[in-house]
Motif scaffolding. Sequence first.
Motif, PDB file in Angstrom:
ATOM      1  N   GLU A  37      -5.126   1.602  -7.715  1.00 44.72           N
ATOM      2  CA  GLU A  37      -5.134   2.195  -6.345  1.00 44.72           C
ATOM      3  C   GLU A  37      -6.309   1.370  -5.544  1.00 44.72           C
ATOM      4  O   GLU A  37      -5.991   1.323  -4.330  1.00 44.72           O
ATOM      5  CB  GLU A  37      -5.555   3.974  -6.472  1.00 44.72           C
ATOM      6  CG  GLU A  37      -4.490   4.566  -7.095  1.00 44.72           C
ATOM      7  CD  GLU A  37      -4.845   4.791  -8.648  1.00 44.72           C
ATOM      8  OE1 GLU A  37      -5.359   3.946  -9.136  1.00 44.72           O
ATOM      9  OE2 GLU A  37      -4.316   5.883  -9.344  1.00 44.72           O
ATOM     10  N   PRO A  70       0.876  -1.134   0.007  1.00 42.76           N
ATOM     11  CA  PRO A  70       0.105  -0.096   0.110  1.00 42.76           C
ATOM     12  C   PRO A  70       0.590   1.427  -0.125  1.00 42.76           C
ATOM     13  O   PRO A  70       0.391   2.217  -0.324  1.00 42.76           O
ATOM     14  CB  PRO A  70      -1.005  -0.101   1.381  1.00 42.76           C
ATOM     15  CG  PRO A  70      -0.760  -1.437   1.609  1.00 42.76           C
ATOM     16  CD  PRO A  70       0.437  -2.201   1.180  1.00 42.76           C
ATOM     17  N   GLY A  79      -4.215   1.756  -2.019  1.00 44.51           N
ATOM     18  CA  GLY A  79      -3.811   3.011  -1.828  1.00 44.51           C
ATOM     19  C   GLY A  79      -2.445   3.213  -2.362  1.00 44.51           C
ATOM     20  O   GLY A  79      -1.773   4.373  -2.020  1.00 44.51           O
ATOM     21  N   ALA A  80      -1.922   2.540  -3.259  1.00 41.76           N
ATOM     22  CA  ALA A  80      -0.463   3.008  -3.630  1.00 41.76           C
ATOM     23  C   ALA A  80      -0.725   3.963  -4.624  1.00 41.76           C
ATOM     24  O   ALA A  80      -1.844   4.406  -5.047  1.00 41.76           O
ATOM     25  CB  ALA A  80       0.205   1.617  -4.461  1.00 41.76           C
ATOM     26  N   LYS A  81       0.410   4.483  -5.090  1.00 45.49           N
ATOM     27  CA  LYS A  81       0.415   5.742  -5.877  1.00 45.49           C
ATOM     28  C   LYS A  81       1.025   5.347  -7.444  1.00 45.49           C
ATOM     29  O   LYS A  81       2.164   4.675  -7.483  1.00 45.49           O
ATOM     30  CB  LYS A  81       1.421   6.842  -5.284  1.00 45.49           C
ATOM     31  CG  LYS A  81       0.904   8.228  -5.989  1.00 45.49           C
ATOM     32  CD  LYS A  81       1.950   9.140  -5.236  1.00 45.49           C
ATOM     33  CE  LYS A  81       1.442   9.677  -3.851  1.00 45.49           C
ATOM     34  NZ  LYS A  81       0.264  10.695  -3.789  1.00 45.49           N
TER      35      LYS A  81
END
Lengths: 344, 344, 344, 344
Positions: free
Chosen positions: C94, C73, C99-101
């Motif tokens: 995401e 994440p 929620g990684a970018k």
Amino acid sequence: MNFASDNAYGAWPEIIAAIGEAAMGPAPSYGDDALTARVRERLSQLFERDLVVHPVISGTAANALALATLVPPHGAIFCHAESHIAVDECGAPEFFTHGAKLVGIEGWNGKVDAAGLNHALAHFLPGFVHHVQPAALSLTQATELGTVYTPGEIAALSGVARDHGMKVHMDGARFANALAHLACTPAELTWKAGVDALSFGATKNGALGAEAVIFFHHDDVKDFEYRRKKAGHLVSKMRFVSAQLDAYLTGERWIRHAERANALARRLADGLAAIPGVEIAHAVEANAVFVRLPEATVSRLRSRGAVFYDWGPPAEGRTLIRLVTSFATPEQHVDSFIKLAADG
Amino acid sequence: MNFASDNAYGAWPEIIAAIGEAAMGPAPSYGDDALTARVRERLSQLFERDLVVHPVISGTAANALALATLVPPHGAIFCHAESHIAVDECGAPEFFTHGAKLVGIEGWNGKVDAAGLNHALAHFLPGFVHHVQPAALSLTQATELGTVYTPGEIAALSGVARDHGMKVHMDGARFANALAHLACTPAELTWKAGVDALSFGATKNGALGAEAVIFFHHDDVKDFEYRRKKAGHLVSKMRFVSAQLDAYLTGERWIRHAERANALARRLADGLAAIPGVEIAHAVEANAVFVRLPEATVSRLRSRGAVFYDWGPPAEGRTLIRLVTSFATPEQHVDSFIKLAADG
Amino acid sequence: MNFASDNAYGAWPEIIAAIGEAAMGPAPSYGDDALTARVRERLSQLFERDLVVHPVISGTAANALALATLVPPHGAIFCHAESHIAVDECGAPEFFTHGAKLVGIEGWNGKVDAAGLNHALAHFLPGFVHHVQPAALSLTQATELGTVYTPGEIAALSGVARDHGMKVHMDGARFANALAHLACTPAELTWKAGVDALSFGATKNGALGAEAVIFFHHDDVKDFEYRRKKAGHLVSKMRFVSAQLDAYLTGERWIRHAERANALARRLADGLAAIPGVEIAHAVEANAVFVRLPEATVSRLRSRGAVFYDWGPPAEGRTLIRLVTSFATPEQHVDSFIKLAADG
Amino acid sequence: MNFASDNAYGAWPEIIAAIGEAAMGPAPSYGDDALTARVRERLSQLFERDLVVHPVISGTAANALALATLVPPHGAIFCHAESHIAVDECGAPEFFTHGAKLVGIEGWNGKVDAAGLNHALAHFLPGFVHHVQPAALSLTQATELGTVYTPGEIAALSGVARDHGMKVHMDGARFANALAHLACTPAELTWKAGVDALSFGATKNGALGAEAVIFFHHDDVKDFEYRRKKAGHLVSKMRFVSAQLDAYLTGERWIRHAERANALARRLADGLAAIPGVEIAHAVEANAVFVRLPEATVSRLRSRGAVFYDWGPPAEGRTLIRLVTSFATPEQHVDSFIKLAADG
């Protein structure tokens, strides 16, 4: 000589005293106390509006919770490419929004510009299910580069946001510094210019850890309180966060402290600018100075105990560094720093 | 007469003083300060082990972050059906773990029992991709019902957990009260009995808002620090959280305060038990009393200013209420409460 | 005249037939069937390596599940700014990564270039908890702009990725078209060039809905199967997805079909390029043509029934459009389109 | 003799034929095709109501997407403790809802009962931010234990749900089997009884992989389409999913097939019940038989090639097994199974 960040400094004595007073006797938990109510009143008065306030303990929490309340998981958040939410929060907005997308917009002096925003927006087809949908514009005030949006600039950007059905969030971790720079009211800098939600910061300007999430429109608040609880940010002894904000907002101290920090940054910039070979990189409008110094000067300053961050790798013999002043930075540290930089 | 919760009371003067001292001058941010290092040392000494400590500001954050570090999104967390993580955190563990499942286990006196745990585990086939996979057992110490697990009970449950490849987490929001009740060391109550991670609470026993997430094995810590940051729980002026823990852990004050709270609960229980028609519902081992009183008595107590929670709806003319005592509950409030309850 | 997308066309008769055969009698569910095993063998042979294969039903699922398996994440995924995962999946990566970018990198012809990648990486400090951490590079092969990475280009980029501790993912929704363009083996185009995971697409080249997530190293697979189940992508009658892949991989049909689509794109590009005022925007290496036509021509083509997408708003009287050919696009549609475009 | 699951059987010839027909020529992608429109019409007619339909490819996807659309992250979903969403989806609802909580309710014969639901609801204080908030009731029809809710039972439970502001979801993976058992219309079994959203299953009754998420009220659909896309469940060649549903819903075949499966289950149950020492565990109303057999009998059946699941560990010399029949289970397999079981 600590210029690493304004959060490297401690807290006002008045805030410590307020905490001590708040420590006596029992009080309702989770924000149902009198101090939290008073903070709500103070901020409503300050912003000349009936608003919704929820204290939290960090700026990242304030930003991520406010954005998650305004933005659905399939939303896009437009912000400056170098903004704190984009770069320095380890993807907190993506986590709290359950996977929304941050769209970084380049812009001079750390500010989103309307052309860049419009250009970026053109890539998102409304209602096209393959694209995340524009949901919020987030502005940092003062910006990460120590510059300040004017009310007019904010209104122009808010207008673009409004035209695309977006809400406007302001990351005001250094709201006091921005306000101190401008001749306007808090209201003019926020809701009157189209801002819907504000992360109102007190930590960097002298609290222990206290930020207020402010919604200017009751309809926007929706499930904020459940989100805060679910994220572990509803503290039981809320009175101790509110006591900080209450003391912070008493009188004009908060603006005076921000003015002091801004003035020290100005003084630092002016002193450094007078040194040959030194270049101020961005307008100095708040409490940060971005300056290019010869690499040797940077090393010498560090060897003499100055603490600060490089802002990228050296280029052509010079390094861009960031110097941040605070409510508590000793004036003589500013002067010593300039002197040391000049003695190259 | 506030018996609503131990978090309704304020903070120790020593903790306020420590915050005041910590407020002076600059310090590294985000936990790189000397106070945070000292807390780490103090806890390592206290627990007789080289351990990893990360301060946070709420118990829900401590629990959810610890569990998310130990449990994958496809994991199951076994806990008492009435535990705080199951009932009172609005699904924070599910949010932080990205959708793991809490499996509530019934058990007498608020304690998970080994039979119930084994029974529940039988429903989860190892490696069967349709089932979430057993990943952690979470025990609350002291429990939500004011009872305390003995080291032997913890070791037995940890053994079951170990047999199923699970980690063991302890929600120690009231760890001090549990320890004060038992004649054992912090080590015996935790890692020596198989606990891998502990939410070590200080807030309820007199801090403003300070909990330490403790991992007893370095291998378990993995990406905890990124998770904390991403959740907005890495505070910039960490020294103010650490200052609380540092003062909390100085000397034996924290145990003395917990003993006091426990003794007041005992006194309250004994006084109430002597009144005809009053029934103590659970063993009183920490700082909470669950007691059934006639509805009329409950109303009278409230009308005279006593503050407390009902624990479920009235049944057969009586109401089960929860009374919590704290480090700062005035002794005469206990006596007044008993007197008022008796004068029915 | 449908040039909207290769997914606008149906499916091969051989694939329909394979589904019909698979429909007879009972078979183990959830991928434990013989067809799924055979697909695994076929792909291992094709890629000259013992690999792990998991069929799914959409390219977005393949990409998001593969990336979520490789990236924590708090990770960053580097990809081209116009890649499918960045632009056309509504934030699926995401969501699946919690929620990684995604970090979009500009690059000519739709390809990430090593300089741009290195430049972007410089902004992420390793171990700095405020920054998401570089975790994966994702390359689209063929690219969204109809170009193809050579094995050498892939190896160079994989080298940069490796230097930064990143895994390499390939979005191969049009892997067949890329391979058909190059004189190399599937192995040379993937793991021999440093690719760790591949979304191997069959849908666009003639399946109903079948993609294979391939991991070239067993250690990378980790909890993929739980993630797939948890995302609702473990279908019960897996044999029907595997039957498609099995028929797809029988003989060289899949390459022949891709060659045909590529040849039609080439023919379309050549025909259009000969028309005055028409400009081919990107190299035509796979089955897409990006071409600038006068606005009037674009309108005339649409009025005569041609279906295609504009690629951005008109500029200076011309519109950039995208034309995609497929295994089933009628040859005479290509010729008619050119003729219509020329008759302006 | 495969009684493992109805999903162990293949697909109807009519469905295969429909896929073959759908494979010809180009068509709009992502559900804008004529077949998807026709499915919408067919279902609107079937349910006597203007409704919203979205095809997906798995029951877990249908359930998780429907629930995530109806339930906020801080919501609670009430369901039977042994329901598919609670037990067999590896936490998919928790993932899709971003951390909502499933509350399992015990109830005889696999059905939620109103008393149990009311009892569970009493633990959730409305508006109390520490508790997840009741948001949806999910009923499985037919249940996991092969029983069927009557319209009256559904209406009673929906009434409780409505009183607590909850939506009602129905997991209709075996909707056809339930309908075939009852003398009522699809409308009476759903929206007329208070159901808001239905996972309408076709896979288990003879499709390859096709389920329709149905919302009976347009207001409830909200961001469903973005959620489906973000989860990788918006397939490009949607026509192939819709072709299955279209063929499935043509005429009364779907009911006839379900009746056949139900009748085989009934026959199986009757045959087994006549054997001494054999006990039918639950009412046989749909296409599953839960039966207790001597351990030796179970072993013998397996050794002779019968495939089925144990439903828990043996107890007192007997094992509870599950036998599922389908549209394609050979009649003689049922008779052979009974014969083998009797020859103990």
